[in-house]
Design a protein around this motif. Structure first.
Motif, PDB file in Angstrom:
ATOM      1  N   THR A 385       0.751  -0.871   0.262  1.00 25.23           N
ATOM      2  CA  THR A 385      -0.242   0.162   0.032  1.00 25.23           C
ATOM      3  C   THR A 385       1.431   1.122   0.111  1.00 25.23           C
ATOM      4  O   THR A 385       0.736   2.416  -0.772  1.00 25.23           O
ATOM      5  N   TYR A 386       2.007   1.420   0.655  1.00 27.93           N
ATOM      6  CA  TYR A 386       3.055   2.417   0.861  1.00 27.93           C
ATOM      7  C   TYR A 386       3.059   2.172  -0.287  1.00 27.93           C
ATOM      8  O   TYR A 386       3.653   4.225  -1.662  1.00 27.93           O
ATOM      9  N   VAL A 388       2.689   1.417  -3.929  1.00 32.19           N
ATOM     10  CA  VAL A 388       1.963   1.543  -4.696  1.00 32.19           C
ATOM     11  C   VAL A 388       1.513   3.236  -5.106  1.00 32.19           C
ATOM     12  O   VAL A 388       0.786   4.261  -5.021  1.00 32.19           O
ATOM     13  N   GLY A 389       0.797   3.436  -3.158  1.00 32.49           N
ATOM     14  CA  GLY A 389       0.042   4.413  -3.112  1.00 32.49           C
ATOM     15  C   GLY A 389      -1.048   4.165  -2.411  1.00 32.49           C
ATOM     16  O   GLY A 389      -1.746   3.806  -3.326  1.00 32.49           O
ATOM     17  N   HIS A 391      -4.076   5.799  -2.218  1.00 32.25           N
ATOM     18  CA  HIS A 391      -5.037   6.408  -3.312  1.00 32.25           C
ATOM     19  C   HIS A 391      -4.482   6.253  -4.310  1.00 32.25           C
ATOM     20  O   HIS A 391      -5.754   6.668  -5.202  1.00 32.25           O
ATOM     21  N   SER A 392      -4.149   5.320  -5.210  1.00 32.72           N
ATOM     22  CA  SER A 392      -3.755   4.437  -6.440  1.00 32.72           C
ATOM     23  C   SER A 392      -4.806   3.920  -6.564  1.00 32.72           C
ATOM     24  O   SER A 392      -5.112   3.402  -5.586  1.00 32.72           O
ATOM     25  N   LYS A 393      -5.221   4.661  -8.716  1.00 33.77           N
ATOM     26  CA  LYS A 393      -6.196   3.059  -8.210  1.00 33.77           C
ATOM     27  C   LYS A 393      -5.943   1.386  -8.959  1.00 33.77           C
ATOM     28  O   LYS A 393      -6.242   1.374  -8.842  1.00 33.77           O
ATOM     29  N   ASN A 394      -4.591   1.443  -9.042  1.00 33.70           N
ATOM     30  CA  ASN A 394      -4.141   0.046  -9.485  1.00 33.70           C
ATOM     31  C   ASN A 394      -3.967  -0.477  -7.337  1.00 33.70           C
ATOM     32  O   ASN A 394      -3.434  -2.132  -7.770  1.00 33.70           O
ATOM     33  N   LEU A 395      -4.357   0.212  -6.911  1.00 28.95           N
ATOM     34  CA  LEU A 395      -3.787  -0.385  -5.462  1.00 28.95           C
ATOM     35  C   LEU A 395      -4.528  -2.284  -4.793  1.00 28.95           C
ATOM     36  O   LEU A 395      -3.857  -2.611  -4.851  1.00 28.95           O
ATOM     37  N   ASP A 396      -5.832  -2.339  -5.841  1.00 32.01           N
ATOM     38  CA  ASP A 396      -6.660  -2.945  -5.331  1.00 32.01           C
ATOM     39  C   ASP A 396      -6.056  -4.015  -5.981  1.00 32.01           C
ATOM     40  O   ASP A 396      -6.435  -5.285  -6.035  1.00 32.01           O
TER      41      ASP A 396
END
Length: 480
Positions: A385-386, A388-389, A391-396
């Motif tokens: 999570t850290y 990728v970010g 709030h990133s759209k690709n996190l999920d």
């Protein structure tokens, strides 16, 4: 020199004098600057850890887990195969004196864990939903050293090294191997079959996400601890006459090393300290920077409140469960049999309780291994999570991919160990190397952030312990 010989030399270098001094020195330093907090506030710590667990009270505010769920997941990841296979390997390689240094790492590691958990909760980030929280070493390095101190270059280097070190840990998880070794040996089942079953059950456990892990841990961890401690105490109490000799062996060899005896090849002083410290840190994770990622998800209104849970975590892991394992092994006389890892612990159990005791331990090892693996999964999810970010759209997508991939390296390590016929202590060498880098980076970071920890501790004492005056303008959390 062959590959395994190179790995063994690398372990001696990684866990040489500098890192040992840093681990012990950091623990002593934090103990002193905190006013010997773990020694002077034993009753308060017990009341606000065990007492809070039974009260069921949960603070208002953001967080995915209750404080009890957070500490259960964290304990589930620390109380695991390190307490069973790791302690046994430390004694098999370093002798009884390694237990003394394991205790030292536990006694002073309590404050290391308190500091890193406190900083992780203080510097954590809250996502847009107002509930999901993430934190850990990468967060307090970037926010504490980078943004607050202005040491942006140092923060980037340290966070990068920590991520690299933890990525190495990703590929050298020992849980699957220890579980497969124990179950296969007792029930005469093929090692790879057991390993595959563990793989499948691990997949089933992690697909519930962090909230799911909290529910699993809250149900399994208390039973797991009582189950294992009770069985080990039965073995110890069946031979009470040997207990004084056991403690004499531990203390007499702690500063001299251990001579060869029986199937034990002997251990030099340096090797004994190295293996004792390495196994303690792997088991209780104090200084590793791993379990603070779990604690950062707790619903708590003050960072130090969760930091005190970290003290309890190390106490239970090393000073209770690791000690029970160590005393049982030495007390039984099996420590010098030439056995190693979970096989050694199983032998000690069997000698004291027979077949039933062995079966009890195997079930315990399976539960320990599963909860440890699911706890580590939550830590890797925090790191991803850290990276990728939040709030990133690709996190999920990334987190979902991690669920597919995470259980595989442990299974592949079993395949490698069986293909090349590696003894248990050589498999553990990969673990020792993998945790060295993140420990060094994390300890350096929290030492540099000591002023922030002391400010938070001072504020906590004023608010909740009646020592000093409360500063109404003090920011308890970074995001306030």
């Amino acid at each position: 020199m062959d590959f395994l010989g190179f790995v063994e030399q690398l372990v001696d270098w990684v866990w040489g004098t500098p890192l040992i001094v840093m681990v012990l020195g950091s623990g002593v330093f934090f103990t002193l600057v905190s006013g010997c907090f773990q020694f002077r506030n034993g009753g308060y710590i017990f009341k606000n850890t065990v007492g809070q667990i039974f009260s069921g009270k949960v603070d208002d505010g953001p967080g995915l887990l209750s404080p009890y769920e957070a500490v259960s997941v964290a304990i589930g990841s620390t109380i695991g195969v390190g307490n069973i296979g790791g302690v046994a390997t430390a004694i098999a390689v370093g002798g009884p004196g390694a237990v003394f240094w394991m205790w030292m790492a536990g006694i002073f590691g309590q404050l290391i864990k308190m500091v890193e958990v406190t900083l992780a909760v203080h510097y954590r980030t809250v996502l847009e939903d107002g509930q999901s929280t993430y934190g850990g070493p990468t967060y307090y390095i970037q926010r504490g050293l980078g943004q607050e101190r202005g040491w942006h270059g140092l923060a980037k280097v340290l966070s990068g090294l920590f991520l690299i070190g933890f990525l190495i840990c990703y590929f050298f998880t020992i849980q699957n191997y220890t579980v497969a070794e124990a179950v296969a040996g007792v029930f005469n089942i093929d090692l790879l079959v057991v390993s595959f079953v563990f793989l499948v059950l691990l997949y089933a456990s992690i697909w519930g996400g962090i909230r799911g892990l909290g529910k699993i841990a809250i149900a399994v961890v208390p039973f797991m601890c009582i189950f294992y401690i009770g069985g080990a105490l039965v073995v110890i109490l069946k031979n009470t006459a040997a207990i004084p000799h056991t403690f004499r062996l531990i203390f007499e060899s702690a500063f001299t090393g251990t001579a060869a005896v029986g199937g034990f090849a002997g251990a030099a002083f340096a090797k004994m300290i190295s293996v004792g410290m390495a196994r303690a840190v792997y088991s209780n994770e104090a200084g590793w920077g791993s379990s603070p990622m779990i604690h950062a998800s707790a619903k708590v209104n003050h960072p130090v409140k969760q930091g005190i849970m970290g003290i309890f975590e190390v106490f239970m892991d090393t000073l209770v469960i690791c000690s029970v394992t160590a005393i049982m092994i030495i007390n039984s006389g099996e420590w010098s049999s030439g056995l190693d890892g979970a096989t050694l612990t199983l032998s000690a159990f069997s000698k004291g309780v027979g077949t039933l005791g062995t079966t009890v331990l195997v079930v315990g090892i399976f539960l320990f291994g599963l909860t440890t693996s699911t706890g580590l999964f939550a830590q890797f999810e925090t790191l991803l999570t850290y990276v990728v970010g939040p709030h990133s759209k690709n996190l999920d997508k990334v987190l979902k991919f991690n669920k597919y991939v995470y259980p595989l390296p442990g299974f592949l390590l079993v395949l490698y160990a069986q293909a090349y016929g590696l003894p248990t202590y050589k498999v553990w060498m990969f673990i020792d190397i993998s945790i060295g880098i993140p420990i060094f980076v994390n300890l350096l970071a929290i030492l540099l952030l000591t002023p922030k920890f002391l400010d938070l501790l001072r504020d906590y004492r004023a608010r909740y312990m009646g020592h000093g005056k409360v500063d109404a303008d003090f920011k308890v959390f970074y995001e306030e």
